[in-house]
Scaffold this motif. Structure first.
Motif, PDB file in Angstrom:
ATOM      1  N   VAL A 141      -4.121  -9.453   1.785  1.00  0.00           N
ATOM      2  CA  VAL A 141      -5.505  -9.427   2.251  1.00  0.00           C
ATOM      3  C   VAL A 141      -6.224 -10.694   1.799  1.00  0.00           C
ATOM      4  N   GLY A 142      -6.914 -11.324   2.717  1.00  0.00           N
ATOM      5  CA  GLY A 142      -7.727 -12.486   2.377  1.00  0.00           C
ATOM      6  C   GLY A 142      -7.020 -13.813   2.501  1.00  0.00           C
ATOM      7  N   LEU A 143      -5.687 -13.806   2.680  1.00  0.00           N
ATOM      8  CA  LEU A 143      -4.980 -15.067   2.844  1.00  0.00           C
ATOM      9  C   LEU A 143      -5.231 -15.638   4.232  1.00  0.00           C
TER      10      LEU A 143
ATOM     11  N   SER B 128      -3.436   9.215   8.311  1.00  0.00           N
ATOM     12  CA  SER B 128      -2.207   8.454   8.493  1.00  0.00           C
ATOM     13  C   SER B 128      -1.608   8.694   9.864  1.00  0.00           C
ATOM     14  N   GLY B 129      -0.991   7.664  10.410  1.00  0.00           N
ATOM     15  CA  GLY B 129      -0.278   7.802  11.669  1.00  0.00           C
ATOM     16  C   GLY B 129       1.184   8.137  11.430  1.00  0.00           C
ATOM     17  N   SER B 130       1.921   8.317  12.515  1.00  0.00           N
ATOM     18  CA  SER B 130       3.330   8.708  12.441  1.00  0.00           C
ATOM     19  C   SER B 130       4.239   7.522  12.737  1.00  0.00           C
TER      20      SER B 130
ATOM     21  N   THR C 260       6.949  -9.319   6.422  1.00  0.00           N
ATOM     22  CA  THR C 260       7.331  -9.443   5.024  1.00  0.00           C
ATOM     23  C   THR C 260       8.427  -8.435   4.689  1.00  0.00           C
ATOM     24  N   TRP C 261       9.072  -8.664   3.545  1.00  0.00           N
ATOM     25  CA  TRP C 261      10.038  -7.696   3.044  1.00  0.00           C
ATOM     26  C   TRP C 261       9.736  -7.431   1.570  1.00  0.00           C
ATOM     27  N   GLY C 262      10.176  -6.286   1.087  1.00  0.00           N
ATOM     28  CA  GLY C 262       9.959  -5.947  -0.300  1.00  0.00           C
ATOM     29  C   GLY C 262      10.779  -4.741  -0.688  1.00  0.00           C
ATOM     30  N   ARG C 263      10.702  -4.387  -1.966  1.00  0.00           N
ATOM     31  CA  ARG C 263      11.447  -3.234  -2.468  1.00  0.00           C
ATOM     32  C   ARG C 263      10.553  -2.027  -2.718  1.00  0.00           C
ATOM     33  N   LYS C 264       9.393  -2.236  -3.278  1.00  0.00           N
ATOM     34  CA  LYS C 264       8.529  -1.119  -3.651  1.00  0.00           C
ATOM     35  C   LYS C 264       7.299  -0.973  -2.753  1.00  0.00           C
ATOM     36  N   ASN C 265       6.853  -2.067  -2.154  1.00  0.00           N
ATOM     37  CA  ASN C 265       5.618  -1.994  -1.370  1.00  0.00           C
ATOM     38  C   ASN C 265       5.877  -1.403   0.017  1.00  0.00           C
ATOM     39  N   ARG C 266       5.083  -0.400   0.359  1.00  0.00           N
ATOM     40  CA  ARG C 266       5.275   0.330   1.612  1.00  0.00           C
ATOM     41  C   ARG C 266       4.644  -0.378   2.805  1.00  0.00           C
TER      42      ARG C 266
ATOM     43  N   GLU D 122      -4.551  -2.600   8.658  1.00  0.00           N
ATOM     44  CA  GLU D 122      -4.440  -2.990   7.257  1.00  0.00           C
ATOM     45  C   GLU D 122      -4.953  -1.877   6.344  1.00  0.00           C
ATOM     46  N   ASN D 123      -4.012  -1.051   5.854  1.00  0.00           N
ATOM     47  CA  ASN D 123      -4.397   0.039   4.954  1.00  0.00           C
ATOM     48  C   ASN D 123      -3.433   0.190   3.779  1.00  0.00           C
TER      49      ASN D 123
END
Length: 451
Positions: A380-382, A241-243, A314-320, A305-306
């Protein structure tokens, strides 16, 4: 900013605490911390008249034929350095850089952020920011020419084991920061070997940037005292992982009310109309400001992409992997409503990074932008057509691509002015050209033996 009462307090403290030297701090346009010392006897004059220095020797400031600049210490940033001897102590203050006629210098990163902050303040918005900084502790190289990073431990995320050699080091760093009135919310061992993280308490935008600059120095100082190197390189190890330098942001009114909060009946993420437009502004303009928040060629080796870092708007609540995440707050804690910008990394200039994210968010409010649908699954894949239909853009893949988008951005030229923009673009392209001319280990392994 300094006023007579604060200046008087600093002068009395200098005398009472036996402060002998004052370090005056400022940053160049690229975010490198600069410093020179004056004697305590010269401090009162420095407050009144500034301290002259050669601006032509500082990256991105002025040319040699107009080199005289003035540094005016900001008394509100006075702190005694806890790692220096208390006898004949050493203190520091951040400075505002000005021309000899005392006009503000347009290339001062602190001024750039303050200008954006004050524009928002004039419209009734006060920006607070809480940063979380990731970094690596590395063994000191055996020889001067050895540049291969070696992790100091092999602990993992939140580990509390004997293999986490940084536990005491994080403790000492936290205590040093708190002695300088920079509260640390929490610190921990992060995911990668020898990777650590430290989250600072939120504060107003300019103070936050000052605190980030101070924290990076204290982290390095304490690592040096323990015969280690603290690295803010975004991606020092392949396959790990990067910082990041995650920026938790919120807008308040002048009465102290959080303007991002709304009841769940209005929006499932508890975001008000102002909050939704603010996030929409960041999503729209992020491709244009990524050169600022991710300023090195190495930055883009983290943005891959990891599933852990954002590569799409994008925005979200749970996805990092969302660019902007909306953290959950405890029931009844409406004042804690905030948004988390996840793409910046710790090599960035914090003044400029906070300035561009605030400017983008304010532009979203001004344009009354609508927040797109929440991203709840991997993209991924879109194909490009589907991403465009959803209003999603890909963040730049390289520093070169980011620089081109930055250079064409009307908003970035509004924030920085043409001269600073031109300098940043020139420096960024120079980094890219130098990088492209270097033969890497990967190329040697892949192509040396031939087909």
């Amino acid at each position: 900013m300094s006023d007579d009462r604060t200046i008087d307090f600093v002068l009395r403290t200098v005398e009472k605490r036996d402060v002998r030297f004052i370090r005056l701090w400022f940053t160049d346009v690229l975010g490198n911390l600069k410093s020179f010392s004056i004697s305590s006897e010269d401090l009162e004059e420095a407050f009144e008249e500034g301290v002259g220095f050669d601006g032509s020797s500082v990256e991105g400031f002025v040319s040699s034929d107009e080199s005289d600049m003035l540094a005016f210490p900001d008394a509100t940033t006075f702190q005694i350095l806890p790692w220096r001897p208390q006898n004949h102590a050493v203190a520091r203050m951040f400075c505002d850089v000005r021309y000899p006629n005392r006009q503000p210098f347009d290339g001062d990163p602190r001024l750039i952020l303050r200008r954006v902050f004050e524009q928002a303040d004039d419209k009734g918005y006060v920006m607070n920011v809480g940063p979380k900084i990731e970094y690596f502790y590395l063994d000191r190289p055996a020889s001067h020419g050895d540049i291969v990073p070696v992790p100091a431990d092999h602990a993992g995320y939140f580990d509390l084991t004997s293999s986490d050699s940084a536990t005491d080091l994080r403790r000492d760093t936290t205590l040093a920061l708190e002695k300088m009135s920079i509260p640390v919310s929490y610190s921990y061992h992060s995911k990668a070997p020898s990777q650590n993280a430290m989250e600072l308490r939120y504060s107003e935008a300019v103070t936050c940037a000052d605190n980030i600059m101070t924290a990076r120095l204290v982290i390095r100082q304490k690592a040096h005292d323990n015969d280690l190197i603290a690295s803010f390189m975004p991606k020092p190890f392949t396959g790990e992982s990067g910082s990041g330098m995650f920026l938790y942001q919120s807008l308040f009114d002048h009465e102290g009310t959080n303007l991002f909060w709304a009841p769940k009946t209005e929006h499932p993420a508890h975001l008000s109309a102002i909050g939704r437009s603010y996030v929409a502004g960041i999503l729209k303009y992020a491709p244009e400001f990524v050169m600022i928040t991710n300023p090195t060629v190495n930055s883009y080796k983290r943005l891959v992409e990891n599933g852990e870092v954002p590569i799409y708007t994008t925005w979200g609540r749970k996805n990092r992997d969302a660019l902007v995440r909306i953290p959950a707050h405890k029931p009844g804690k409406h004042q804690s409503t905030r948004v988390e910008l996840r793409n910046p990394d710790p090599s960035a200039n914090p003044y400029l990074s906070i300035a561009v994210s605030l400017a983008a968010g304010m532009k979203g409010i001004e344009e009354e932008l609508e927040l797109p649908e929440e991203s709840t699954s991997a993209l991924v894949g879109l194909g490009e057509a589907e991403l465009t239909r959803r209003g999603i853009s890909r963040l730049p893949r390289t520093l070169q691509e980011a620089t081109k988008l930055f250079d064409r951005s009307e908003l970035m030229h509004e924030v920085f002015g043409d001269n600073v923009c031109d300098y940043l673009v020139q420096q960024s392209f120079a980094k890219w050209d130098e990088y492209c001319s270097v033969v890497t280990d990967w190329e040697c392994r892949t192509f040396y033996a031939g087909e």
